[in-house]
Motif scaffolding. Structure first.
Motif, mmCIF file in Angstrom:
data_model
loop_
_atom_site.group_PDB
_atom_site.id
_atom_site.type_symbol
_atom_site.label_atom_id
_atom_site.label_comp_id
_atom_site.label_asym_id
_atom_site.label_seq_id
_atom_site.Cartn_x
_atom_site.Cartn_y
_atom_site.Cartn_z
ATOM 1 N N UNK A 180 57.547 15.977 48.602
ATOM 2 C CA UNK A 180 56.488 14.662 47.745
ATOM 3 C C UNK A 180 57.593 13.932 47.908
ATOM 4 N N UNK A 181 58.430 14.313 47.044
ATOM 5 C CA UNK A 181 59.319 13.734 46.198
ATOM 6 C C UNK A 181 59.766 12.915 47.615
ATOM 7 N N UNK A 182 59.932 13.589 48.304
ATOM 8 C CA UNK A 182 60.067 11.984 49.975
ATOM 9 C C UNK A 182 59.610 10.621 50.448
ATOM 10 N N UNK A 183 58.188 11.209 50.472
ATOM 11 C CA UNK A 183 57.457 10.563 50.580
ATOM 12 C C UNK A 183 57.105 9.183 49.083
ATOM 13 N N UNK A 184 57.141 10.106 48.298
ATOM 14 C CA UNK A 184 57.547 8.685 47.286
ATOM 15 C C UNK A 184 58.316 7.769 47.493
ATOM 16 N N UNK A 185 59.666 8.334 47.427
ATOM 17 C CA UNK A 185 60.989 7.503 48.463
ATOM 18 C C UNK A 185 60.370 6.448 49.400
ATOM 19 N N UNK A 186 59.970 6.982 49.903
ATOM 20 C CA UNK A 186 59.812 6.670 51.693
ATOM 21 C C UNK A 186 58.991 5.220 50.793
#
Length: 415
Positions: free
Chosen positions: A398-404
């Motif tokens: 989820x954090x990675x999707x947000x960062x993307x």
């Protein structure tokens, strides 16, 4: 919003020291120019699960997974405990082989569709080169048709420095998902072709991952049968990741030989060649295969324990489930922010690439995108696909999707 640049002083200082001690400071694909120079770390200090920390203390969610071996995660206790027990109570380097070699070969026969006999080496390049030698001995032929990356040995290395042309003059490349390109080569060289070696999933350097078109792998197999050629699947990346039986099981096409490595031992050095007994038996006496370290049992023990965990905990099912949701979310973001990027691959292996354009601006966008991700603690590589491992948590994803999304917003504002 632009993310703050990382402190990388220790990495950069260590690199300068390394350049006086090691050619280039670090070897090959791990050199800084394969990332974004000045933005990515050069040295890691430690890792746990799906995260790694560099020597400056920056922590990252690691999607490169050591270029593929970490199928479970860093410092996986059960695997490491099995190895430590072997070191302390049995030992692992002897003049004669321990029984774990047979145990792992039996497991390969159980899981891999093409497996009848196996042999084990230390690296993927060892495995692909061994498979080619077996095929040449079995067929009494010389030429090889290849598609994909198969390692650093003379016959297949893509950078030709130090390699005389005569050592690869009998090796010809054909294009993935282009059956005609292979057919034309076999029409010309088929009677002297020993092997066709191919990655069953297309994963070319710095380009989108490509699944086989309907009938492609079947067509490759039929051409090999027609010309009496040994078909080798290079499953170094897909083995024990695309499915427990490799891409050959996923796509339901069984080769004559296959090579494995990377994920099968969760980071311990191993390569494997497996396949039809009549071909593998060339290794009894006709083909010399030997190394001081090939019989060392630590990697066998690690592989047996890794495979036990993969089966027991249905790890690959979970990775597929997590990866499909993850990839779908990223795909939706790339459609929401049309910056010229796309995601490709399968659930356990994904790649975000930028479509080429005439003015070359895609390169700047790509560097900016991956710079914004690394600054946010997301370790993905601009020129190599990423992986999902077992220990990547939903919070990580989820954090990675947000960062993307934040990186895509930055690109949209800048360009």
């Amino acid at each position: 919003m632009e993310a703050k640049k990382l402190h990388l002083e220790n990495s950069l200082n260590e690199l300068e020291k390394g350049k006086s001690l090691i050619p280039g400071g670090v070897l090959g694909i791990r050199r800084p120019y394969n990332f974004v120079e000045g933005e990515f770390p050069v040295y890691f200090d430690h890792g746990k699960g799906g995260r790694v920390t560099d020597i400056d203390g920056n922590e990252y969610i690691d999607y490169l997974c050591a270029y593929g071996p970490m199928i479970l995660g860093n410092r996986e206790k059960e695997v490491d405990d099995a190895v430590i027990d072997q070191i302390q109570n049995k030992g692992f380097c002897f003049s004669l082989t321990q029984k774990y070699q047979n145990m792992l070969a039996e497991k390969m026969n159980e899981l891999i569709p093409c497996a009848e006999m196996s042999l084990f080496v230390c690296t993927g390049s060892d495995a692909t080169s061994t498979a080619i030698r077996l095929a040449r001995s079995y067929t009494k032929r010389t030429k090889v048709m290849r598609c994909g990356y198969h390692g650093w040995h003379d016959w297949c290395v893509e950078v030709k420095g130090g390699v005389p042309e005569k050592l690869y003059e009998d090796v010809f490349e054909f294009r993935y998902n282009n059956l005609e390109s292979l057919e034309n080569l076999l029409k010309e060289h088929g009677n002297d072709t020993a092997a066709v070696i191919i990655t069953p999933l297309g994963h070319p350097l710095a380009a989108p991952i490509t699944e086989p078109k309907e009938g492609f792998l079947e067509g490759v197999k039929e051409l090999c049968k027609q010309y009496g050629v040994v078909l080798i699947f290079d499953e170094i990346r897909t083995g024990f990741r695309a499915s427990i039986g490799g891409a050959q099981k996923l796509y339901k096409v069984t080769p004559d030989l296959a090579v494995f490595g990377k994920a099968m031992a969760n980071g311990y050095p191993i390569g494997a060649v497996t396949g039809k007994a009549e071909i593998m038996k060339e290794g009894e006496s006709n083909v010399f295969i030997s190394s001081t370290f090939f019989p060392n049992s630590l990697s066998y023990v690690a592989a047996l324990k890794t495979i036990e965990i993969l089966e027991r905990d249905k790890v690959l099912d979970k990775i597929w489930e997590k990866g499909e949701e993850f990839n779908n979310k990223i795909d939706a973001l790339l459609k929401k922010y049309p910056v010229g990027a796309r995601i490709s691959g399968i659930a356990p292996m994904m790649f975000i690439t930028f479509d080429k354009n005439e003015d070359g601006s895609y390169k700047k966008k790509r560097n900016d995108f991956y710079t914004q991700l690394i600054r946010r603690g997301v370790f993905l590589q601009p020129y190599h696909h990423g992986y999902i491992c077992h220990r990547h948590t939903q919070e990580d994803l989820d954090y990675t999707v947000k960062s993307i999304e934040e990186a895509l917003q930055y690109l949209t504002e800048k360009y």
